[in-house]
Design a protein around this motif. Structure first.
Motif, PDB file in Angstrom:
ATOM      1  N   HIS A 136      18.218 -13.492 -24.610  1.00 38.92           N
ATOM      2  CA  HIS A 136      17.395 -12.320 -24.856  1.00 38.92           C
ATOM      3  C   HIS A 136      16.739 -11.872 -23.561  1.00 38.92           C
ATOM      4  N   ASN A 137      16.226 -10.631 -23.579  1.00 35.18           N
ATOM      5  CA  ASN A 137      15.583 -10.113 -22.367  1.00 35.18           C
ATOM      6  C   ASN A 137      14.177  -9.622 -22.671  1.00 35.18           C
ATOM      7  N   LEU A 138      13.361  -9.571 -21.639  1.00 32.14           N
ATOM      8  CA  LEU A 138      11.986  -9.092 -21.706  1.00 32.14           C
ATOM      9  C   LEU A 138      11.780  -8.040 -20.626  1.00 32.14           C
ATOM     10  N   ARG A 139      10.882  -7.105 -20.925  1.00 32.12           N
ATOM     11  CA  ARG A 139      10.409  -6.180 -19.887  1.00 32.12           C
ATOM     12  C   ARG A 139       8.955  -6.519 -19.615  1.00 32.12           C
ATOM     13  N   GLN A 140       8.687  -7.013 -18.415  1.00 32.33           N
ATOM     14  CA  GLN A 140       7.355  -7.472 -18.068  1.00 32.33           C
ATOM     15  C   GLN A 140       6.756  -6.594 -16.969  1.00 32.33           C
ATOM     16  N   PRO A 141       5.418  -6.495 -16.932  1.00 32.51           N
ATOM     17  CA  PRO A 141       4.773  -5.610 -15.949  1.00 32.51           C
ATOM     18  C   PRO A 141       4.995  -6.071 -14.521  1.00 32.51           C
ATOM     19  N   MET A 142       4.874  -5.114 -13.600  1.00 30.63           N
ATOM     20  CA  MET A 142       5.131  -5.370 -12.180  1.00 30.63           C
ATOM     21  C   MET A 142       3.918  -5.985 -11.472  1.00 30.63           C
ATOM     22  N   GLY A 143       2.734  -5.430 -11.753  1.00 29.41           N
ATOM     23  CA  GLY A 143       1.528  -5.808 -11.011  1.00 29.41           C
ATOM     24  C   GLY A 143       0.732  -4.560 -10.702  1.00 29.41           C
ATOM     25  N   VAL A 144       0.317  -4.407  -9.452  1.00 29.26           N
ATOM     26  CA  VAL A 144      -0.418  -3.213  -9.031  1.00 29.26           C
ATOM     27  C   VAL A 144       0.580  -2.094  -8.748  1.00 29.26           C
ATOM     28  N   CYS A 145       0.414  -0.968  -9.425  1.00 27.35           N
ATOM     29  CA  CYS A 145       1.224   0.229  -9.170  1.00 27.35           C
ATOM     30  C   CYS A 145       0.301   1.324  -8.643  1.00 27.35           C
ATOM     31  N   ALA A 146       0.896   2.321  -8.004  1.00 24.61           N
ATOM     32  CA  ALA A 146       0.089   3.393  -7.418  1.00 24.61           C
ATOM     33  C   ALA A 146       0.771   4.729  -7.627  1.00 24.61           C
ATOM     34  N   GLY A 147      -0.047   5.773  -7.702  1.00 32.59           N
ATOM     35  CA  GLY A 147       0.462   7.128  -7.850  1.00 32.59           C
ATOM     36  C   GLY A 147      -0.162   8.049  -6.821  1.00 32.59           C
TER      37      GLY A 147
END
Length: 499
Positions: A136-147
């Motif tokens: 199975h697979n998971l989608r996990q957060p990256m960390g600090v993102c910026a815009g």
């Protein structure tokens, strides 16, 4: 009139910038300064990033359903404060109040999309991929993102970014344009009012110094950008060189093909809104009409001229106004220089809006050029103002080639009654977003926004499932429990063929 001094929002608190550079914020309709802010220094931006990094550990463990609850509350607050947010947009950008309200609504659609983040993060599971083995697979957060966001959509473009990133479990540093910061700062306050913990969203206002800190700081994992191509290309290469995931949505020169069988009155009405709405300061604005056949061009121009001449131009607080000013004196002067260039290069100026520059503020009227050719700067460059060019071609094939040969591939449209022509166009045009009898084909929130060619660097469109994929990292787990283990060592990869 007293000038309001704005502040950045870091860790839920309003803080002053330390760059030493004061940014004047204008009302473009009056040309007068209405607010000021001291820009964020690299030190300020670094602090915002570090606080985001600390907050990530706890926020990433918050269940998606809890994150969704905050998005539901945020949506209600945006609805409640829509008029206030639109007023801030119109004051600093100049667009009409109705246009500003529409912008808030389109941004809120992305927030609504994020209320279903549980569904968007669902994983795939495959049982018995081999003997007693599941995957199975998971989608996990990256960390600090910026815009890093532009001036032309102070609400919508930021909401393309941080709600998706935060709903996915990331923390976020938002760098607002120094020309129009008030709406983005107010949206940040409302996010905290909705229950977002301090440190998850940190908002700064700055210039290249703040941008470079984002691009070089190793704690930042992903960067989203919307703006001009030259800046976007810099951000893409600089961010990528520093091992960041980057999506950079950039410039455009959007063509609208009008076929001989099109409803000419419907087409000209569509052109007026798409070319002159928001004074042409949209990356999806129609700036080139490709008329197939001289008769089509003549009839279209005959219809357009009186409509452009009758555009009601003025301040957003006049409900009769259809088009406001451009963002700055520098922008006004740049647009005038393009008009002068078009005349010198041989285009036929049918409607001249330069008389509007005599008004107080940063106004310029709608302009229409005929007999424009592909080597003229008014055709090749993104003017980002109310200047419309008409290019005449003899056949549909010439029109398609013209669109495909341009370096930008953001948006395009075709107006026709013929389904076969429309289908061929949508299949063969080399552009990321295509409209059929729709002049501004901006995808709704559950789909994704993004161009081709030099309109997009990084290959990832924004919001929708493309946004979820951009702000998450894929992890695939292959597992077997003791009851499925057979004795003895194996020296090959197992597969479904192993029984």
């Amino acid at each position: 009139m007293s000038i309001n001094h704005l502040k950045h929002i870091i860790n839920g608190e309003k803080v002053s910038g330390t760059s030493g550079r004061i940014f004047d914020i204008y009302n473009p309709a009056s040309g007068k300064i209405i607010r000021k802010i001291e820009g964020a220094s690299s030190k300020d931006t670094k602090k915002a990033i570090e606080i985001s990094n600390v907050a990530f550990k706890e926020w990433s463990q918050v269940p998606p359903s809890k994150r969704a609850q905050i998005m539901f509350k945020y949506r209600e607050l945006i609805i409640k404060h829509t008029d206030e947010l639109a007023e801030l947009i119109s004051q600093e950008h100049g667009k009409t109040f109705s246009d500003a309200k529409g912008e808030v609504g389109r941004g809120m659609e992305v927030v609504e999309y994020c209320t279903a983040i549980n569904n968007h993060l669902k994983s795939d599971f495959s049982a018995d991929v081999s003997n007693g083995i599941d995957s199975h697979n998971l989608r996990q957060p990256m960390g600090v993102c910026a815009g890093i966001v532009p001036f032309n959509f102070p609400a919508m473009v930021p909401m393309w970014m941080y709600p998706v990133a935060i709903a996915c479990g990331n923390t976020f540093v938002l760098k607002l344009s120094e020309k129009v910061p008030s709406c983005g700062l107010r949206l940040t306050e409302l996010m905290h009012e909705a229950g977002l913990p301090n440190g998850v969203l940190n908002t700064v206002v700055g210039d290249k110094e703040a941008v470079d800190e984002i691009l070089h700081n190793s704690l930042v994992r992903a960067v989203s950008f919307v703006g001009s191509t030259n800046v976007g290309e810099y951000i893409y290469h600089e961010g990528s060189n520093n091992n960041k995931r980057v999506q950079a949505l950039c410039g455009a020169k959007n063509h609208m093909i009008v076929m001989p069988d099109a409803d000419l009155e419907q087409s000209s009405d569509a052109i007026i809104g798409a070319a002159f709405g928001s004074a042409g300061e949209r990356c999806m604005a129609i700036s080139v009409v490709v008329a197939v056949g001289d008769e089509t061009a003549d009839r279209l121009i005959e219809s357009l001229i009186p409509k452009i001449n009758s555009l009601k131009i003025g301040s957003y607080n006049d409900p009769e106004v259809e088009m406001g000013p451009v963002i700055s004196k520098a922008s006004q002067e740049k647009i005038v220089s393009y008009i002068e260039s078009g005349i010198k290069q041989g285009a036929d100026l049918k409607v001249d809006g330069r008389s509007e520059t005599e008004k107080e503020g940063f106004f310029i009227g709608g302009c229409l050029f005929d007999n424009v050719t592909s080597d003229m700067s008014i055709y090749t460059d993104e003017i980002f103002g109310p200047v419309l060019s008409v290019v005449r071609v003899s056949t549909y094939d010439e029109a398609l080639k013209l669109v495909n040969d341009h370096e930008y591939g953001n948006g395009t449209a075709i107006f026709t009654r013929d389904g076969d022509t429309a289908r061929h166009f949508t299949s063969n045009v080399q552009v990321g977003m295509v409209g059929v009898n729709i002049p501004i084909p901006v995808p709704v929130a559950m789909h994704s926004f993004g161009g081709w060619k030099r309109s997009l660097f990084g290959g990832s469109s924004i919001h929708g499932m493309e946004g979820v994929r951009f702000y998450t990292q894929l992890k695939t787990i292959t597992s077997r429990w003791p009851s499925g283990i057979r004795k003895g060592a194996q020296f090959h990869f197992e597969s479904g063929k192993d029984v």
